[in-house]
Design a protein around this motif. Structure first.
Motif, short mmCIF file in Angstrom:
data_model
loop_
_atom_site.label_atom_id
_atom_site.label_comp_id
_atom_site.label_asym_id
_atom_site.label_seq_id
_atom_site.Cartn_x
_atom_site.Cartn_y
_atom_site.Cartn_z
N ASP A 76 -9.41 20.20 -7.84
CA ASP A 76 -10.37 19.54 -6.99
C ASP A 76 -10.97 18.16 -7.63
N SER A 77 -10.32 17.72 -8.64
CA SER A 77 -10.58 16.39 -9.09
C SER A 77 -9.58 15.67 -9.77
N GLN A 78 -9.84 14.21 -9.93
CA GLN A 78 -8.70 13.47 -10.40
C GLN A 78 -8.19 14.08 -11.91
N GLU A 79 -9.53 14.44 -12.54
CA GLU A 79 -8.90 14.94 -13.85
C GLU A 79 -8.05 16.10 -14.03
N SER A 80 -8.43 17.17 -13.08
CA SER A 80 -7.70 18.35 -12.58
C SER A 80 -6.22 18.01 -12.52
N VAL A 81 -6.16 16.97 -11.37
CA VAL A 81 -4.73 16.72 -11.03
C VAL A 81 -3.82 16.11 -12.54
N ARG A 82 -4.56 15.07 -12.97
CA ARG A 82 -3.97 14.70 -14.42
C ARG A 82 -3.62 15.75 -15.13
N TRP A 83 -4.26 17.09 -15.35
CA TRP A 83 -4.07 17.96 -16.33
C TRP A 83 -2.75 18.74 -15.93
N LEU A 84 -2.62 18.67 -14.45
CA LEU A 84 -1.60 19.42 -13.87
C LEU A 84 -0.13 18.55 -14.06
N VAL A 85 -0.50 17.17 -13.81
CA VAL A 85 0.86 16.13 -14.01
C VAL A 85 1.14 16.22 -15.41
N GLU A 86 0.17 15.96 -16.25
CA GLU A 86 0.57 15.96 -17.72
C GLU A 86 0.67 17.16 -18.65
N HIS A 87 0.51 18.27 -17.95
CA HIS A 87 0.78 19.48 -18.66
C HIS A 87 1.99 19.51 -19.51
N PRO A 88 2.08 19.58 -20.73
CA PRO A 88 3.33 19.26 -21.85
C PRO A 88 4.33 20.32 -21.62
N LEU A 89 4.07 21.45 -20.85
CA LEU A 89 5.27 22.50 -20.89
C LEU A 89 5.53 22.67 -19.57
N LEU A 109 7.39 21.70 -9.30
CA LEU A 109 7.93 20.33 -9.47
C LEU A 109 7.38 19.46 -8.66
N PRO A 110 6.44 19.71 -7.61
CA PRO A 110 5.82 18.64 -6.86
C PRO A 110 4.93 17.88 -8.05
N ARG A 111 4.45 18.33 -9.17
CA ARG A 111 3.73 17.79 -9.85
C ARG A 111 4.38 16.42 -10.62
N PHE A 112 5.74 16.39 -10.71
CA PHE A 112 6.59 15.37 -11.09
C PHE A 112 6.72 14.40 -10.03
N PHE A 113 6.70 14.84 -8.83
CA PHE A 113 6.61 13.71 -7.74
C PHE A 113 5.29 12.89 -7.79
N VAL A 114 4.31 13.62 -7.78
CA VAL A 114 3.12 13.03 -8.03
C VAL A 114 2.95 11.92 -9.02
N TRP A 115 3.65 12.20 -10.32
CA TRP A 115 3.62 11.47 -11.64
C TRP A 115 4.55 10.30 -11.13
N ALA A 116 5.47 10.34 -10.50
CA ALA A 116 6.48 9.37 -9.99
C ALA A 116 5.88 8.35 -9.12
N ARG A 185 11.72 12.74 -18.82
CA ARG A 185 11.18 11.29 -17.89
C ARG A 185 9.86 11.01 -18.20
N ILE A 186 9.12 11.94 -18.16
CA ILE A 186 7.61 11.49 -18.38
C ILE A 186 7.42 11.01 -19.63
N THR A 187 7.86 11.38 -20.73
CA THR A 187 7.60 10.94 -21.94
C THR A 187 8.42 9.53 -22.19
N MET A 188 9.60 9.45 -21.41
CA MET A 188 10.27 8.06 -21.53
C MET A 188 9.76 7.13 -20.67
N ARG A 189 8.66 7.56 -19.85
CA ARG A 189 7.94 6.62 -18.61
C ARG A 189 9.06 6.23 -17.74
N VAL A 190 10.11 7.22 -17.32
CA VAL A 190 10.97 6.98 -16.30
C VAL A 190 10.45 7.53 -14.93
#
Length: 193
Positions: A76-89, A109-116, A185-190
């Motif tokens: 329900d917040s951008q910080e919560s979305v950030r937590w999902l997208v950047e979750h390290p495992l 896997l949609p969390r990676f689409f959001v990141w991309a 890919r997230i770690t490498m910023r791809v």
């Protein structure tokens, strides 16, 4: 007024789904439950192990969010979305229906689409679906993603069969490999998934 020696009748209602999920995930390696007061978004920390001789060796570390209903997982917040997208495992969404002892597992896997896409929405919903035919990540309404059909849909009884268990282990292992590639890919910023 306190009733010493008693507790609320429904106190553990939500926990029973987590207990059943922990039982299943522990059959593949380790599954450590997060105490409710420490829960920041995941219910289980798990390890997929591989047996080599008399030893089991860790191959994948992952996390699981467990629910007892098919309701969407909301951020329900951008910080919560950030937590999902950047979750390290690697992260799974699990729905356990206690009445039928049904275990459904969904990838996230949609969390990676959001990141991309490069822009975090103000809110997000991951929606588990019924069915047996999965689809690629689908965007709808800008903040809602279907998790499609579950990658695993079995009863606890079915999972006691060695061949079904091995099939489920293989599916989870394959999903963990894909999640790890996306995390790299997230770690490498791809910006792709």
């Amino acid at each position: 007024m306190s009733n010493v020696g008693a507790l609320a009748a429904n106190l553990h209602e939500g926990s029973r789904s987590e207990y059943l999920a922990q039982y299943v995930f522990a059959s593949f390696g380790t599954a450590i439950s997060v105490p409710h007061q420490e829960d920041t978004g995941v219910d289980l920390y798990c390890t997929m192990t591989e047996r080599l001789g008399a030893r089991a060796w860790p191959r994948h570390h992952y996390t699981v969010q467990v629910k007892s209903t098919m309701s969407p997982w909301r951020f329900d917040s951008q910080e919560s979305v950030r937590w999902l997208v950047e979750h390290p495992l690697p992260l799974f969404f699990c729905v356990v229906d206690k009445s039928s002892a049904r275990f459904r597992l969904y990838h996230t896997l949609p969390r990676f689409f959001v990141w991309a896409t490069g822009a975090l929405p103000e809110s997000l919903e991951l929606v588990p679906e019924e069915g047996s035919q999965g689809l690629c990540t689908q965007w709808s309404e800008g903040t809602k993603f279907s998790l499609s059909a579950p990658i695993v849909d079995r009863t606890i009884n079915e999972l006691l069969d060695d061949s079904v268990w091995a099939e489920v282990q293989s599916v989870i292992d394959l999903s963990l490999q894909e999640e790890q590639r996306n995390l790299a890919r997230i770690t490498m910023r791809v910006p792709m998934f």
